[in-house]
Design an enzyme around this catalytic site. Structure first.
Site, PDB file in Angstrom:
ATOM      1  N   TYR A 175     106.720  13.167  78.661  1.00 50.04           N
ATOM      2  CA  TYR A 175     106.101  14.439  79.051  1.00 50.04           C
ATOM      3  C   TYR A 175     106.114  15.403  77.871  1.00 50.04           C
ATOM      4  CZ  TYR A 175     106.055  19.192  80.970  1.00 50.04           C
ATOM      5  OH  TYR A 175     105.802  20.534  81.188  1.00 50.04           O
TER       6      TYR A 175
HETATM    7  N1  LIG Z   1     106.773  25.575  86.600  1.00 49.18           N
HETATM    8  C1  LIG Z   1     107.417  25.799  85.467  1.00 49.18           C
HETATM    9  O1  LIG Z   1     108.532  26.359  85.443  1.00 49.18           O
HETATM   10  C2  LIG Z   1     106.805  25.363  84.173  1.00 49.18           C
HETATM   11  C3  LIG Z   1     105.453  25.005  84.108  1.00 49.18           C
HETATM   12  N2  LIG Z   1     104.918  24.626  82.908  1.00 49.18           N
HETATM   13  C4  LIG Z   1     103.484  24.267  82.852  1.00 49.18           C
HETATM   14  O2  LIG Z   1     102.706  25.265  83.489  1.00 49.18           O
HETATM   15  C5  LIG Z   1     101.621  24.645  84.219  1.00 49.18           C
HETATM   16  C6  LIG Z   1     101.695  25.046  85.687  1.00 49.18           C
HETATM   17  O3  LIG Z   1     102.981  24.688  86.181  1.00 49.18           O
HETATM   18  P1  LIG Z   1     103.175  24.437  87.763  1.00 49.18           P
HETATM   19  O4  LIG Z   1     102.326  25.373  88.539  1.00 49.18           O
HETATM   20  O5  LIG Z   1     104.641  24.370  88.020  1.00 49.18           O
HETATM   21  O6  LIG Z   1     102.552  22.975  87.916  1.00 49.18           O
HETATM   22  P2  LIG Z   1     102.633  21.997  89.191  1.00 49.18           P
HETATM   23  O7  LIG Z   1     103.324  20.754  88.709  1.00 49.18           O
HETATM   24  O8  LIG Z   1     103.169  22.709  90.370  1.00 49.18           O
HETATM   25  O9  LIG Z   1     101.086  21.746  89.481  1.00 49.18           O
HETATM   26  C7  LIG Z   1     100.323  21.105  88.520  1.00 49.18           C
HETATM   27  C8  LIG Z   1      98.935  20.854  89.080  1.00 49.18           C
HETATM   28  O10 LIG Z   1      98.426  19.762  88.343  1.00 49.18           O
HETATM   29  C9  LIG Z   1      97.766  18.898  89.226  1.00 49.18           C
HETATM   30  N3  LIG Z   1      97.883  17.505  88.783  1.00 49.18           N
HETATM   31  C10 LIG Z   1      99.008  16.769  88.647  1.00 49.18           C
HETATM   32  N4  LIG Z   1      98.696  15.507  88.282  1.00 49.18           N
HETATM   33  C11 LIG Z   1      97.330  15.445  88.205  1.00 49.18           C
HETATM   34  C12 LIG Z   1      96.381  14.437  87.899  1.00 49.18           C
HETATM   35  N5  LIG Z   1      96.775  13.181  87.625  1.00 49.18           N
HETATM   36  N6  LIG Z   1      95.064  14.749  87.929  1.00 49.18           N
HETATM   37  C13 LIG Z   1      94.651  16.015  88.227  1.00 49.18           C
HETATM   38  N7  LIG Z   1      95.489  17.016  88.513  1.00 49.18           N
HETATM   39  C14 LIG Z   1      96.810  16.731  88.519  1.00 49.18           C
HETATM   40  C15 LIG Z   1      98.368  19.064  90.591  1.00 49.18           C
HETATM   41  O11 LIG Z   1      97.326  18.789  91.516  1.00 49.18           O
HETATM   42  P3  LIG Z   1      97.530  18.607  93.093  1.00 49.18           P
HETATM   43  O12 LIG Z   1      98.446  19.712  93.531  1.00 49.18           O
HETATM   44  O13 LIG Z   1      96.156  18.751  93.641  1.00 49.18           O
HETATM   45  O14 LIG Z   1      98.153  17.255  93.282  1.00 49.18           O
HETATM   46  C16 LIG Z   1      98.852  20.501  90.558  1.00 49.18           C
HETATM   47  O15 LIG Z   1      97.946  21.359  91.209  1.00 49.18           O
HETATM   48  C17 LIG Z   1     101.758  23.149  83.986  1.00 49.18           C
HETATM   49  O16 LIG Z   1     100.931  22.750  82.912  1.00 49.18           O
HETATM   50  C18 LIG Z   1     103.216  22.982  83.609  1.00 49.18           C
HETATM   51  O17 LIG Z   1     103.454  21.830  82.805  1.00 49.18           O
HETATM   52  C19 LIG Z   1     105.672  24.526  81.760  1.00 49.18           C
HETATM   53  C20 LIG Z   1     107.004  24.850  81.792  1.00 49.18           C
HETATM   54  C21 LIG Z   1     107.642  25.347  82.973  1.00 49.18           C
HETATM   55  N1  LIG Z   2     103.731  20.210  85.766  1.00 49.19           N
HETATM   56  C1  LIG Z   2     104.930  20.800  85.733  1.00 49.19           C
HETATM   57  N2  LIG Z   2     105.573  20.944  84.558  1.00 49.19           N
HETATM   58  C2  LIG Z   2     106.803  21.519  84.544  1.00 49.19           C
HETATM   59  C3  LIG Z   2     107.402  21.972  85.725  1.00 49.19           C
HETATM   60  C4  LIG Z   2     106.691  21.819  86.942  1.00 49.19           C
HETATM   61  O1  LIG Z   2     107.164  22.221  88.019  1.00 49.19           O
HETATM   62  N3  LIG Z   2     105.475  21.229  86.894  1.00 49.19           N
HETATM   63  N4  LIG Z   2     108.623  22.569  85.722  1.00 49.19           N
HETATM   64  C5  LIG Z   2     109.328  22.663  84.610  1.00 49.19           C
HETATM   65  C6  LIG Z   2     110.679  23.303  84.770  1.00 49.19           C
HETATM   66  O2  LIG Z   2     110.561  24.691  84.783  1.00 49.19           O
HETATM   67  C7  LIG Z   2     111.701  22.986  83.735  1.00 49.19           C
HETATM   68  O3  LIG Z   2     111.262  23.499  82.540  1.00 49.19           O
HETATM   69  C8  LIG Z   2     113.030  23.617  84.137  1.00 49.19           C
HETATM   70  O4  LIG Z   2     113.350  23.326  85.457  1.00 49.19           O
HETATM   71  C9  LIG Z   2     108.821  22.169  83.307  1.00 49.19           C
HETATM   72  N5  LIG Z   2     107.474  21.659  83.396  1.00 49.19           N
END
Ligand SMILES: NC(=O)C1=CN([C@@H]2O[C@H](COP(=O)(O)OP(=O)(O)OC[C@H]3O[C@@H](n4cnc5c(N)ncnc54)[C@H](OP(=O)(O)O)[C@@H]3O)[C@@H](O)[C@H]2O)C=CC1
Ligand SMILES: Nc1nc2c(c(=O)[nH]1)N=C([C@H](O)[C@@H](O)CO)CN2
Length: 243
Positions: A155
């Protein structure tokens, strides 16, 4: 089919959490939104009822991605932004096939964003020319793109690849299109994260808090409003780099 003239924002993975919050902020501003989703839920149905153009695409299924691109090109004369939010937070401990894990991480976080930027950049350039202002590409990367992760190795590597796309596309598309990244360390926990995990994660930063999705929304809004940032990354990490 009559092409739409208003230049929408296109965000991937808009069905929940940060992606959904960004859509809500754009709708509140009266903007038009096109979004991709993988899983159809009542949220998607509600967005459709609010005139959000919701397109199903699973980034691990190339034909659904190509169909999505063809739909956008056929229906729009331009795009105000592309926001690459879709992400699969895969881990080695949850995977039996590490080759499949790496391929999936690369596909979702690098190959498809690359394909979308290459296929849709003409729409960004067209809107920039018509609006006489730069349009935007925003990549959602991750703090671990720079620092690595011992539990999400594939990842983290794929997010580093996505971060590098920001540099290349910033060079290629300037000055008509700005290309930046947002690198959160922690925005919001997942529902299943237990208290022990949450406490450990919070202690990784100086500010020791879970900021919530609005921190990410504010960063997106800043980049869309900025006139003078490209090829850069907004680090939303609570001082974790100093912890
Ligand atoms: N949450 C956090 O604390 C952190 C988040 N980030 C980044 O910020 C962004 C948003 O985070 P967050 O809201 O938590 O993300 P989530 O993991 O909650 O959601 C990600 C979205 O991506 C979609 N997705 C996953 N796999 C696929 C696929 N194979 N094809 C198409 N769509 C896909 C999902 O679709 P569906 O729901 O329809 O299945 C979902 O809506 C991400 O890029 C994440 O990596 C980075 C660090 C920390
Ligand atoms: N696609 C996602 N990426 C990440 C998530 C997530 O929920 N969905 N969450 C994290 C976490 O915040 C991690 O950084 C600490 O718990 C990272 N990326």
């Amino acid at each position: 089919m009559q092409k739409e003239f208003a230049y929408p924002h296109f965000i991937t993975g808009g069905g929940r959490r940060l992606g959904l919050a960004v859509i809500r902020s754009l709708l509140a501003q009266g903007e038009r939104v096109v979004m991709s989703y993988r899983t159809f839920t009542p949220v998607i149905e509600a967005l459709m009822a609010e005139d959000v153009h919701c397109i199903r695409a699973d980034f691990t299924q190339p034909d659904t991605v190509s169909k999505m691109v063809n739909t956008i090109v056929a229906e729009y004369n331009g795009l105000r932004s592309i926001i690459h939010n879709a992400s699969d937070w895969g881990s080695e401990t949850d995977s039996e096939d590490l080759n499949e894990l790496m391929a999936r991480m690369w596909q979702v976080h690098v190959a498809v964003p690359y394909q979308l930027n290459m296929s849709l950049q003409s729409l960004l350039l067209c809107a920039a020319h018509d609006l006489n202002q730069a349009t935007d590409i925003i990549h959602l990367t991750d703090f671990v793109a720079e620092k690595g992760s011992d539990k999400h190795i594939a990842y983290a590597a794929s997010k580093a690849g996505l971060a590098n796309l920001s540099l290349s596309f910033a060079r290629q598309l300037a000055p008509k299109v700005k290309v930046n990244a947002i690198a959160p360390s922690l925005l919001m926990f997942q529902e299943g994260d237990n208290k022990e995990y949450q406490q450990k994660a919070l202690k990784k930063s100086l500010l020791c808090l879970e900021p919530g999705e609005q921190e990410g929304v504010a960063a997106v809004q800043y980049l869309l409003s900025s006139r003078y940032m490209t090829g850069r990354t907004l680090a939303l990490d609570g001082g974790r780099h100093l912890a």
